[in-house]
Design an enzyme around this catalytic site. Sequence first.
Site, PDB file in Angstrom:
ATOM      1  N   ARG A 233      -7.291   7.708  13.651  1.00 41.95           N
ATOM      2  CA  ARG A 233      -7.323   7.365  15.081  1.00 41.95           C
ATOM      3  C   ARG A 233      -5.998   7.552  15.913  1.00 41.95           C
ATOM      4  O   ARG A 233      -6.223   7.385  17.226  1.00 41.95           O
ATOM      5  CB  ARG A 233      -7.989   5.689  15.110  1.00 41.95           C
TER       6      ARG A 233
ATOM      7  N   GLU B 136      -3.883  -2.115  -0.854  1.00 44.42           N
ATOM      8  CA  GLU B 136      -4.082  -3.412  -1.397  1.00 44.42           C
ATOM      9  C   GLU B 136      -4.115  -3.189  -2.953  1.00 44.42           C
ATOM     10  O   GLU B 136      -3.799  -3.919  -3.835  1.00 44.42           O
ATOM     11  CB  GLU B 136      -5.208  -3.990  -0.857  1.00 44.42           C
TER      12      GLU B 136
END
Length: 180
Positions: free
Chosen positions: A66, A103
């Site tokens: 993006r 993560e």
Amino acid sequence: MASADARLAGIASSIRVIPDFPKPGIMFQDITTLLLDPKAFRDTIDVFVERYKDQGITVVAGVEARGFIFGPPIALAISAKFVPLRKPKKLPGEVISEEYSLEYGTDKIEMHVGAVQANDRALVVDDLIATGGTLCAAVKLIERVGAKVVECACVIELAELKGRDKLGDRPVFVLVEADA
């Protein structure tokens, strides 16, 4: 022209929040609704351009994917080159890469060798800063070739995730602060 506060409010209100996407507990910040609103999209670009037009920026580096939406119009407006920072094996030719932690596991971003020069002044653009891992990797990649990162610019910040902390003293400019 609307006041800065009115423009930022319009930008913020055009971002759709989708609860529990892509998994329970996540409040997904969906910029596709901002892109469907030409005024909000124009205001977003204009706020960034006004901030960076006189800062001597020579390269705008957009983080996949993006950052590719916001980076090119900013680069064109300030007469800077646009450099895509991509996921592995997406750029043809010789690249340098920077690994960062997720993560669960790691990922990398890559940049063409020679796209950014030692004398460049860079702006790193992405749509969102959360944990800061991707932006930190982008900054390290650009700094490795000797360029100066002037600032990181994001449309949205999930401040409670403390992504700025990973960037140390490097400046970050955001338009909208949102809940994670």
